[in-house]
Design a protein around this motif. Structure first.
Motif, mmCIF file in Angstrom:
data_model
loop_
_atom_site.group_PDB
_atom_site.id
_atom_site.type_symbol
_atom_site.label_atom_id
_atom_site.label_comp_id
_atom_site.label_asym_id
_atom_site.label_seq_id
_atom_site.Cartn_x
_atom_site.Cartn_y
_atom_site.Cartn_z
ATOM 1 N N PRO A 477 56.907 46.922 48.333
ATOM 2 C CA PRO A 477 58.223 46.842 47.691
ATOM 3 C C PRO A 477 58.250 45.856 46.526
ATOM 4 C CG PRO A 477 58.499 46.966 50.058
ATOM 5 C CD PRO A 477 57.021 46.837 49.812
ATOM 6 N N GLY A 478 57.565 44.725 46.666
ATOM 7 C CA GLY A 478 57.518 43.770 45.566
ATOM 8 C C GLY A 478 56.814 44.328 44.349
ATOM 9 N N GLU A 479 55.733 45.071 44.572
ATOM 10 C CA GLU A 479 55.004 45.674 43.453
ATOM 11 C C GLU A 479 55.824 46.778 42.797
ATOM 12 O OE1 GLU A 479 50.629 44.760 45.451
ATOM 13 O OE2 GLU A 479 51.535 46.745 45.622
ATOM 14 N N ALA A 522 46.565 49.655 35.259
ATOM 15 C CA ALA A 522 46.780 48.288 34.799
ATOM 16 C C ALA A 522 47.256 47.416 35.961
ATOM 17 C CB ALA A 522 47.812 48.275 33.670
ATOM 18 N N PRO A 523 47.104 46.111 35.849
ATOM 19 C CA PRO A 523 47.576 45.234 36.931
ATOM 20 C C PRO A 523 49.068 45.408 37.182
ATOM 21 C CG PRO A 523 46.252 44.010 35.332
ATOM 22 C CD PRO A 523 46.498 45.359 34.737
ATOM 23 N N VAL A 524 49.457 45.320 38.434
ATOM 24 C CA VAL A 524 50.868 45.319 38.814
ATOM 25 C C VAL A 524 51.244 43.876 39.103
ATOM 26 C CG1 VAL A 524 52.569 46.106 40.479
ATOM 27 C CG2 VAL A 524 50.734 47.636 39.753
ATOM 28 N N VAL A 525 52.229 43.364 38.381
ATOM 29 C CA VAL A 525 52.556 41.939 38.446
ATOM 30 C C VAL A 525 53.981 41.749 38.941
ATOM 31 C CG1 VAL A 525 52.714 39.783 37.157
ATOM 32 C CG2 VAL A 525 51.005 41.489 36.523
ATOM 33 N N THR A 526 54.144 40.901 39.923
ATOM 34 C CA THR A 526 55.466 40.447 40.344
ATOM 35 C C THR A 526 55.474 38.928 40.283
ATOM 36 O OG1 THR A 526 54.774 40.474 42.666
ATOM 37 C CG2 THR A 526 55.904 42.411 41.841
ATOM 38 N N ILE A 527 56.608 38.373 39.917
ATOM 39 C CA ILE A 527 56.733 36.923 39.796
ATOM 40 C C ILE A 527 57.504 36.406 40.996
ATOM 41 C CG2 ILE A 527 57.610 35.020 38.402
ATOM 42 C CD1 ILE A 527 57.329 36.782 35.950
ATOM 43 N N SER A 528 56.876 35.550 41.772
ATOM 44 C CA SER A 528 57.544 34.949 42.923
ATOM 45 C C SER A 528 58.128 33.606 42.524
ATOM 46 C CB SER A 528 56.562 34.776 44.084
ATOM 47 O OG SER A 528 55.523 33.880 43.731
ATOM 48 N N GLU A 545 52.015 37.152 40.977
ATOM 49 C CA GLU A 545 51.272 37.817 42.048
ATOM 50 C C GLU A 545 50.743 39.136 41.495
ATOM 51 O OE1 GLU A 545 50.917 36.037 44.624
ATOM 52 O OE2 GLU A 545 52.513 34.578 44.275
ATOM 53 N N VAL A 546 49.422 39.315 41.519
ATOM 54 C CA VAL A 546 48.784 40.451 40.861
ATOM 55 C C VAL A 546 48.144 41.375 41.887
ATOM 56 C CG1 VAL A 546 47.156 41.174 39.077
ATOM 57 C CG2 VAL A 546 48.302 38.958 38.894
ATOM 58 N N ALA A 547 48.399 42.654 41.733
ATOM 59 C CA ALA A 547 47.733 43.670 42.540
ATOM 60 C C ALA A 547 47.123 44.701 41.602
ATOM 61 C CB ALA A 547 48.722 44.341 43.492
ATOM 62 N N PHE A 548 46.105 45.390 42.101
ATOM 63 C CA PHE A 548 45.411 46.420 41.340
ATOM 64 C C PHE A 548 44.756 45.788 40.111
ATOM 65 C CE2 PHE A 548 48.954 48.223 43.679
ATOM 66 C CZ PHE A 548 48.261 49.039 44.546
ATOM 67 N N VAL A 592 49.638 39.383 31.913
ATOM 68 C CA VAL A 592 48.430 39.323 32.731
ATOM 69 C C VAL A 592 47.447 40.368 32.221
ATOM 70 C CG1 VAL A 592 47.474 39.547 35.047
ATOM 71 C CG2 VAL A 592 49.731 38.535 34.730
ATOM 72 N N THR A 593 46.219 39.946 31.943
ATOM 73 C CA THR A 593 45.176 40.840 31.442
ATOM 74 C C THR A 593 44.005 40.824 32.411
ATOM 75 O OG1 THR A 593 45.822 40.296 29.171
ATOM 76 C CG2 THR A 593 43.701 41.392 29.475
ATOM 77 N N ASP A 594 43.509 42.021 32.779
ATOM 78 C CA ASP A 594 42.369 42.059 33.692
ATOM 79 C C ASP A 594 41.066 42.111 32.902
ATOM 80 O OD1 ASP A 594 42.046 44.673 32.843
ATOM 81 O OD2 ASP A 594 42.277 45.569 34.825
ATOM 82 N N MET A 595 39.940 42.197 33.611
ATOM 83 C CA MET A 595 38.642 42.120 32.939
ATOM 84 C C MET A 595 38.381 43.329 32.041
ATOM 85 S SD MET A 595 35.799 43.008 35.861
ATOM 86 C CE MET A 595 34.512 42.906 34.620
ATOM 87 N N ASN A 596 39.113 44.423 32.268
ATOM 88 C CA ASN A 596 38.964 45.608 31.420
ATOM 89 C C ASN A 596 39.974 45.627 30.279
ATOM 90 O OD1 ASN A 596 36.842 46.723 32.965
ATOM 91 N ND2 ASN A 596 38.317 47.474 34.477
ATOM 92 N N LEU A 597 40.597 44.468 30.042
ATOM 93 C CA LEU A 597 41.544 44.265 28.941
ATOM 94 C C LEU A 597 42.804 45.117 29.079
ATOM 95 C CD1 LEU A 597 39.087 44.011 25.900
ATOM 96 C CD2 LEU A 597 39.949 42.199 27.403
#
Length: 725
Positions: A477-479, A522-528, A545-548, A592-597
């Motif tokens: 739910p947060g994502e 892409a990353p899924v970001v939620t701010i806690s 908080e980062v997922a994927f 937020v940027t992951d290693m695959n940009l």
């Protein structure tokens, strides 16, 4: 234990001599002898296919039958793209990079990662190679295969190939052209939620949205998409169906004689927004062409009880409810187009927050209407932690005049109706729904009716959440909230929300943008961070908080709006700062940027509000049986804040109104402890204030007798003054 899979023929350990010359590579072996022996033993004992047993003994799937290519679809793939690192210059100079041994090595690397035999199809312009999987697999599984390939030595990158097709979605529903909330972004109104764009990639297959409302009616443009849930109306006086809770969620009519209101068929309308049958040549289209609704009744005539709503939430999510059969089809998302009076605190209704928490713990998204009173507060359940609170905007993107607005609003969605700020540019077109002509009980079904409100906006957000769940059921739910808020569109420049920051949430829901965010990987970001408003001069931390996506991640924080604060940790996962002293609203953003940009942006509002202070009294005296009425006083350091009071503890019969009027019509003798709190409109409280009330026996005779003595005393005083003159 020996591996059954042949090792790569060329690797860092054996690919060259110390002088840099290439060694002769050994001949590859099809399998270890142990694998062959195991296969033969199994064959003799079971008479099964030798070829299948050989691969099974090696811990692998049998190679695919390449003569019958699999058919890909949107959301699946049959191919993986692999880019191998270039061999060293001396290897290329000897022409060895194109040798059969290198080809075999690369095929073995790809096949080991895929855990089945792969075949290279062709090369792309940049030298990457396209491998055929031999069967259609879901995008998530394909990403897992690609991740294993990327982890292999000698691989620069790997990624799924993606099936594409004509970018068109057409619906032949009679009134589809009037459903502005579903229209394509480039062709529709400013307020569209762009569902028809999103349907190219997701239509809600497998998703279930629980619509907790007045119940459901059979309708030819909806019924095949409805799962009958349960009737949670426990109050016989409002049930309208002759009993209390039962297994029939049908809507008998919610007309309200005391308010002179006809039946609304609200549950049918909200369900049709989410999931009316699409592309069937009649009526309207739902936002979920392939999704379903779970019909749950919690409202009866004139309304319903919050406790029934709480049980309905828990049951819809799959929780056990005493006296009610289990739910065999739990929802992915819960849609609540209902609410209490604005300004109530969920903390004061623990059973409701507990039900919401139970749903969220099961991965169920809870969505609720902010309310239609046009005030700067939301009702319940929208005000509970973890709930997506939905405001309403018009077809032209302005906040609807009736919509509640506050820092508790998560985002807005199509609700239609009059604009709060726009004038000549305002589009007041309502929301198309299914309906019924009955004024009391149901009569003739309608293929087209009209409605509006934050009620109508709520199932659109629920449907958008369900689309995301259908793409990836593992999303929390947060994502989901992070995806919806992170992809929301900005309100138009001439709208109320553009001028009044912090009152309309992240923006206007955009189903297409949210779906594309999931598909892109892409990353899924939620701010806690703090769930409620915080006082001034308070140390606060916000965490991304980062997922994927693919770790490691880089972070970039900035403050977007509000009085400037000093930020610590701008490039870290956690941002720290101290709030301003005065009441304010702050907006923060993290990239937020992951290693695959691949980059994702998320925003978070923070409300700063200082607590009120109760001035007194701390002691009161009263007489038994004599009515007591005292006005409590409080002050707030934030100019203009509206203060409300609540009684936390006290004797039965004693009440404290929201305005602070303490009353007890017939006090009982004794010493009583009263605990009250004051809260501002942001929910910041004063903390408990204790009042000691001493009620004496007095002269007896009750309240009327006491009032009589007071009247006689007044007459005596008046007569004495006249005699003196």
């Amino acid at each position: 234990m020996r591996s059954c899979w042949p090792k790569p023929l060329l690797n860092r350990a054996n690919s060259s001599t110390e002088s840099g010359e290439m060694r002769d590579a050994p001949k590859p072996r099809a399998a270890d002898n142990g694998c062959l022996t195991a296969s033969l033993v199994t064959l003799l004992s079971t008479r099964l296919n030798f070829r299948a047993l050989f691969w099974a003994a090696c811990g692998l799937a049998a190679p695919f039958a390449w003569g019958q290519p699999a058919e890909p679809t949107v959301g699946s793939t049959t191919r993986i793209i692999v880019k191998f690192k270039e061999p060293r210059a001396d290897v290329r100079a000897q022409g060895l990079s194109a040798s059969p041994d290198v080809r075999r090595m690369r095929d073995e690397i790809a096949s080991r990662a895929a855990r089945t035999t792969l075949r290279m199809s062709h090369r792309l312009r940049d030298g990457a190679e396209v491998y055929s999987l031999g069967e259609a697999v879901g995008i998530e599984r394909a990403r897992e295969i690609a991740a294993r390939m990327t982890a292999e030595d000698g691989v620069e990158y790997a990624a799924p190939d993606v099936w594409v097709q004509r970018q068109s979605v057409s619906m032949n529903d009679t009134y589809f052209s009037q459903q502005w909330a579903l229209s394509a972004r480039l062709l529709g109104s400013q307020g569209t939620a762009a569902f028809s764009d999103a349907w190219r990639f997701a239509q809600g297959s497998g998703a279930v949205v629980a619509v907790i409302d007045t119940g459901i009616l059979q309708h030819d443009d909806l019924s095949t998409k409805v799962i009958n849930g349960y009737d949670f109306v426990s109050d016989f006086s409002i049930a309208g169906d002759g009993n209390g809770r039962d297994a029939d969620p049908s809507d008998p009519g919610d007309y309200c004689t005391s308010r002179n209101e006809d039946s609304s068929w609200h549950g049918l309308m909200m369900s049709s927004i989410a999931a009316a049958v699409s592309n069937n040549g009649r009526g309207i289209s739902g936002a979920l062409p392939a999704g379903r609704v779970l019909a749950v009744r919690a409202l009866g005539r004139c309304g319903g009880w919050l406790s029934d709503v709480a049980d309905a939430i828990a049951w819809s999510a799959g929780e056990a409810v005493a006296g009610v059969p289990g739910n065999s089809t739990p929802a992915s998302v819960i849609s609540l187009s209902l609410g209490s009076a604005p300004g109530l605190r969920c903390a004061d209704h623990g059973y409701l927050q507990a039900a919401v928490n139970a749903a969220i713990s099961r991965g169920v998204v809870v969505v609720a209407a902010a309310g239609n009173e046009g005030v700067e507060a939301v009702g319940l359940p929208a005000g509970c932690n973890g709930v997506i609170a939905v405001g309403a905007h018009t077809a032209s993107g302005d906040l609807a005049e009736y919509s509640n607005r506050s820092a508790r609003v998560t985002l807005t969605a199509p609700g239609g109706g009059p604009c709060i700020r726009q004038t000549t540019s305002c589009n007041t077109f309502p929301i198309a729904v299914l309906g019924d002509a009955g004024l009391r009980g149901p009569t003739i079904r309608r293929d087209l009716d009209w409605t509006g409100g934050t009620s109508a906006a709520t199932p659109y957000v629920a449907a958008a959440a369900a689309l995301l769940k259908s793409l990836n059921a593992a999303l929390t739910p947060g994502e989901i909230t992070g995806l919806l808020t992170g992809t929301a569109r900005t309100h138009p420049a001439d709208s109320y929300c553009a001028a009044m920051s912090g009152r309309c949430g992240a923006g206007m829901v955009d189903a297409d943008a949210a779906v594309n965010a999931v598909i892109s990987g892409a990353p899924v970001v939620t701010i806690s961070g703090p769930q409620t408003a915080v006082p001034g001069n308070t140390d606060v931390q916000l965490s991304a908080e980062v997922a994927f996506g693919t770790a490691p991640y880089t972070y970039t924080w900035r403050q977007v709006e509000g009085p400037a604060v000093t930020l610590t940790g701008r490039d870290a996962r956690t941002l720290s700062f101290s709030t301003p002293a005065a009441k304010s609203q702050l907006l923060f953003e993290v990239n937020v940027t992951d290693m695959n940009l691949r980059m994702t942006t998320s925003q978070r509002w923070l409300v700063v509000s200082n607590p009120p202070r109760i001035l007194g009294p701390s002691e009161l005296e009263a007489t038994k049986g004599v009515a007591l009425s005292v006005q409590l006083e409080a002050e707030d350091p934030d100019t203009g804040d509206v203060i409300s009071f609540v009684r936390n503890e006290g004797p039965s019969g004693l009440s404290v109104s929201p305005s602070g009027l303490l009353e007890w019509s017939s006090p009982r003798a004794g010493e009583w402890r009263i605990v009250v709190e004051a809260a501002d409109e942001s929910g910041v409280t004063s903390g408990p204030h204790v009042i000691t009330l001493r009620v004496s026996e007095g002269g007896g005779g009750g309240g009327a007798f006491a009032y009589g003595w007071l009247a006689l005393l007044g007459l005596a005083v008046l007569r004495a003054r006249r005699l003196q003159t």
